[in-house]
Motif scaffolding. Structure first.
Motif, PDB file in Angstrom:
ATOM      1  N   ILE A  18       0.854  -1.178   0.000  1.00 14.15           N
ATOM      2  CA  ILE A  18       0.000   0.000   0.000  1.00 14.15           C
ATOM      3  C   ILE A  18       0.895   1.235   0.000  1.00 14.15           C
ATOM      4  O   ILE A  18       2.035   1.183   0.461  1.00 14.15           O
ATOM      5  CB  ILE A  18      -0.961   0.028   1.204  1.00 14.15           C
ATOM      6  N   GLU A  19       0.368   2.313  -0.548  1.00 11.90           N
ATOM      7  CA  GLU A  19       1.096   3.584  -0.578  1.00 11.90           C
ATOM      8  C   GLU A  19       0.723   4.371   0.674  1.00 11.90           C
ATOM      9  O   GLU A  19      -0.460   4.506   0.993  1.00 11.90           O
ATOM     10  CB  GLU A  19       0.710   4.398  -1.811  1.00 11.90           C
ATOM     11  N   ARG A  20       1.722   4.865   1.382  1.00 12.60           N
ATOM     12  CA  ARG A  20       1.490   5.668   2.580  1.00 12.60           C
ATOM     13  C   ARG A  20       2.567   6.733   2.681  1.00 12.60           C
ATOM     14  O   ARG A  20       3.617   6.645   2.060  1.00 12.60           O
ATOM     15  CB  ARG A  20       1.575   4.810   3.844  1.00 12.60           C
ATOM     16  N   ILE A  42       4.390   0.129   1.508  1.00  9.82           N
ATOM     17  CA  ILE A  42       4.477  -0.676   2.714  1.00  9.82           C
ATOM     18  C   ILE A  42       3.930  -2.072   2.435  1.00  9.82           C
ATOM     19  O   ILE A  42       2.821  -2.230   1.914  1.00  9.82           O
ATOM     20  CB  ILE A  42       3.700  -0.023   3.872  1.00  9.82           C
ATOM     21  N   ASP A  43       4.727  -3.085   2.786  1.00  5.48           N
ATOM     22  CA  ASP A  43       4.310  -4.478   2.662  1.00  5.48           C
ATOM     23  C   ASP A  43       3.215  -4.731   3.690  1.00  5.48           C
ATOM     24  O   ASP A  43       3.446  -4.573   4.894  1.00  5.48           O
ATOM     25  CB  ASP A  43       5.511  -5.388   2.901  1.00  5.48           C
ATOM     26  N   VAL A  44       2.033  -5.139   3.247  1.00  3.07           N
ATOM     27  CA  VAL A  44       0.914  -5.323   4.169  1.00  3.07           C
ATOM     28  C   VAL A  44       1.105  -6.516   5.094  1.00  3.07           C
ATOM     29  O   VAL A  44       0.471  -6.588   6.139  1.00  3.07           O
ATOM     30  CB  VAL A  44      -0.443  -5.437   3.422  1.00  3.07           C
ATOM     31  N   ASN A  45       1.995  -7.437   4.739  1.00  5.72           N
ATOM     32  CA  ASN A  45       2.230  -8.608   5.584  1.00  5.72           C
ATOM     33  C   ASN A  45       3.305  -8.378   6.633  1.00  5.72           C
ATOM     34  O   ASN A  45       3.191  -8.868   7.744  1.00  5.72           O
ATOM     35  CB  ASN A  45       2.606  -9.820   4.720  1.00  5.72           C
ATOM     36  N   THR A  46       4.348  -7.641   6.282  1.00  6.81           N
ATOM     37  CA  THR A  46       5.480  -7.480   7.201  1.00  6.81           C
ATOM     38  C   THR A  46       5.601  -6.082   7.790  1.00  6.81           C
ATOM     39  O   THR A  46       6.296  -5.885   8.773  1.00  6.81           O
ATOM     40  CB  THR A  46       6.808  -7.801   6.491  1.00  6.81           C
ATOM     41  N   GLY A  47       4.980  -5.091   7.154  1.00  8.90           N
ATOM     42  CA  GLY A  47       5.113  -3.710   7.598  1.00  8.90           C
ATOM     43  C   GLY A  47       6.381  -3.040   7.109  1.00  8.90           C
ATOM     44  O   GLY A  47       6.637  -1.877   7.422  1.00  8.90           O
ATOM     45  N   GLU A  48       7.184  -3.750   6.318  1.00  4.08           N
ATOM     46  CA  GLU A  48       8.434  -3.179   5.806  1.00  4.08           C
ATOM     47  C   GLU A  48       8.129  -1.984   4.903  1.00  4.08           C
ATOM     48  O   GLU A  48       7.250  -2.044   4.045  1.00  4.08           O
ATOM     49  CB  GLU A  48       9.213  -4.227   5.025  1.00  4.08           C
ATOM     50  N   GLU A  49       8.880  -0.904   5.109  1.00  2.46           N
ATOM     51  CA  GLU A  49       8.713   0.310   4.320  1.00  2.46           C
ATOM     52  C   GLU A  49       9.747   0.335   3.202  1.00  2.46           C
ATOM     53  O   GLU A  49      10.938   0.174   3.445  1.00  2.46           O
ATOM     54  CB  GLU A  49       8.894   1.539   5.203  1.00  2.46           C
ATOM     55  N   LEU A  50       9.283   0.535   1.983  1.00  3.76           N
ATOM     56  CA  LEU A  50      10.165   0.608   0.822  1.00  3.76           C
ATOM     57  C   LEU A  50      10.082   2.006   0.237  1.00  3.76           C
ATOM     58  O   LEU A  50       8.995   2.562   0.067  1.00  3.76           O
ATOM     59  CB  LEU A  50       9.753  -0.425  -0.230  1.00  3.76           C
ATOM     60  N   PHE A  51      11.251   2.567  -0.091  1.00  2.00           N
ATOM     61  CA  PHE A  51      11.336   3.923  -0.622  1.00  2.00           C
ATOM     62  C   PHE A  51      11.931   3.871  -2.021  1.00  2.00           C
ATOM     63  O   PHE A  51      12.857   3.111  -2.286  1.00  2.00           O
ATOM     64  CB  PHE A  51      12.214   4.790   0.278  1.00  2.00           C
ATOM     65  N   GLU A  57      17.418   9.484  -2.561  1.00  5.31           N
ATOM     66  CA  GLU A  57      18.415  10.455  -3.048  1.00  5.31           C
ATOM     67  C   GLU A  57      18.096  11.865  -2.559  1.00  5.31           C
ATOM     68  O   GLU A  57      18.998  12.606  -2.154  1.00  5.31           O
ATOM     69  CB  GLU A  57      18.452  10.421  -4.576  1.00  5.31           C
ATOM     70  N   GLN A  58      16.836  12.242  -2.571  1.00  7.35           N
ATOM     71  CA  GLN A  58      16.449  13.578  -2.112  1.00  7.35           C
ATOM     72  C   GLN A  58      16.672  13.727  -0.610  1.00  7.35           C
ATOM     73  O   GLN A  58      16.989  14.814  -0.131  1.00  7.35           O
ATOM     74  CB  GLN A  58      14.991  13.851  -2.426  1.00  7.35           C
ATOM     75  N   LEU A  59      16.501  12.656   0.146  1.00 10.37           N
ATOM     76  CA  LEU A  59      16.660  12.721   1.591  1.00 10.37           C
ATOM     77  C   LEU A  59      18.120  12.822   2.016  1.00 10.37           C
ATOM     78  O   LEU A  59      18.420  13.378   3.059  1.00 10.37           O
ATOM     79  CB  LEU A  59      16.018  11.507   2.261  1.00 10.37           C
TER      80      LEU A  59
END
Length: 60
Positions: A18-20, A42-51, A57-59
């Protein structure tokens, strides 16, 4: 309630993500910074956040 499970009808998790907007923690020169409202998948099964590479790069 787990925010990952509190999806709105507009969110699509058919691919398991999902996008959050989340808070990103960044450590530079021994100091921690919190960056709010960062787009992530965000992986709905694990909660892992992917960027996306562009976001990271901007961060940095």
């Amino acid at each position: 309630m787990n925010p990952i499970n509190a999806m709105t009808p507009a969110e699509d998790s058919r691919d398991g993500f999902i996008e959050r907007r989340v808070t990103y923690t960044l450590e530079m020169d021994g100091r921690f910074y919190l960056v709010e409202n960062v787009p992530a998948r965000i992986d709905v099964n694990t909660g892992e956040e992917l960027f996306s590479p562009e976001t990271v790069e901007q961060l940095h």
